[in-house]
Design a protein around this motif. Structure first.
Motif, short mmCIF file in Angstrom:
data_model
loop_
_atom_site.label_atom_id
_atom_site.label_comp_id
_atom_site.label_asym_id
_atom_site.label_seq_id
_atom_site.Cartn_x
_atom_site.Cartn_y
_atom_site.Cartn_z
N TRP A 1 -12.40 19.66 -5.72
CA TRP A 1 -12.64 17.96 -5.05
C TRP A 1 -11.30 16.93 -6.55
O TRP A 1 -11.34 17.09 -7.24
N VAL A 2 -10.90 16.25 -5.49
CA VAL A 2 -9.59 14.99 -5.89
C VAL A 2 -10.81 13.78 -5.17
O VAL A 2 -10.17 13.66 -4.29
N TYR B 1 -3.61 16.29 4.40
CA TYR B 1 -4.22 16.69 5.90
C TYR B 1 -4.71 17.81 5.62
O TYR B 1 -4.82 18.67 5.68
N ALA B 2 -5.85 17.01 6.27
CA ALA B 2 -7.36 17.44 6.45
C ALA B 2 -7.29 18.54 8.07
O ALA B 2 -5.91 18.44 8.88
N GLU C 1 -3.55 9.08 8.81
CA GLU C 1 -3.89 11.08 9.57
C GLU C 1 -3.41 11.78 8.17
O GLU C 1 -3.69 12.78 8.61
N TYR C 2 -4.02 11.01 6.83
CA TYR C 2 -4.01 11.74 5.55
C TYR C 2 -5.15 11.25 4.78
O TYR C 2 -4.94 9.90 4.52
N TYR C 3 -5.20 11.90 3.17
CA TYR C 3 -5.54 10.76 2.18
C TYR C 3 -4.26 10.76 1.49
O TYR C 3 -3.81 11.98 0.66
N VAL D 1 -12.43 13.98 -1.85
CA VAL D 1 -11.84 15.01 -1.14
C VAL D 1 -11.38 16.72 -1.49
O VAL D 1 -11.37 16.89 -2.87
N ASN D 2 -13.02 17.07 -0.35
CA ASN D 2 -12.90 18.54 -0.89
C ASN D 2 -11.76 19.43 -0.51
O ASN D 2 -10.78 19.33 0.76
N LEU D 3 -10.62 19.91 -0.87
CA LEU D 3 -9.38 20.78 -0.79
C LEU D 3 -9.66 22.07 0.22
O LEU D 3 -8.58 22.14 1.15
N GLY D 4 -11.01 22.57 0.47
CA GLY D 4 -10.70 23.19 1.08
C GLY D 4 -11.28 23.16 2.73
O GLY D 4 -11.07 23.19 3.37
N ASN D 5 -11.32 21.52 2.57
CA ASN D 5 -11.23 20.90 3.79
C ASN D 5 -9.79 20.41 4.51
O ASN D 5 -9.38 19.83 5.54
N ILE D 6 -9.13 20.69 3.75
CA ILE D 6 -7.18 20.45 3.63
C ILE D 6 -6.53 21.49 3.67
O ILE D 6 -6.73 22.50 3.71
N GLU D 7 -5.14 20.99 5.45
CA GLU D 7 -4.59 21.99 5.72
C GLU D 7 -3.61 22.24 5.00
O GLU D 7 -3.27 23.35 4.68
#
Length: 82
Positions: A2-3, A35-36, A47-49, A11-17
């Motif tokens: 998590w960041v 970017y997810a 469109e981004y975190y 934001v969970n980096l597991g959901n980030i492309e």
């Protein structure tokens, strides 16, 4: 992992492309942007975190280095806010 983002979101980096260093020309700053997967933003949201923000590219590259190191060490939470 998590960041915590610049906007105080988790934001969970597991959901980030992918993550990129980009220049924000409107504010004359650089950002580390995440970017997810399959993100389809509407017109009212970005469109981004923004994971990290700084006045120069070097500052953001240091944030990316911290992120990569934390991932390699198995850290579960990282706060990149400046």
């Amino acid at each position: 992992m998590w960041v915590r983002t610049q906007e105080d979101e988790l934001v969970n980096l597991g959901n980030i492309e992918y993550i990129r260093v980009e220049e924000d020309e409107e504010e004359d700053r650089f950002e580390l942007r995440a970017y997810a997967f399959g993100w389809e933003p509407d017109e009212s949201e970005d469109e981004y975190y923004p994971l990290a923000s700084g006045a120069d590219r070097y500052t953001i590259e240091q944030a990316m280095d911290r992120l990569v190191t934390a991932l390699g060490q198995g850290v579960e939470f990282l706060d990149l806010r400046g």
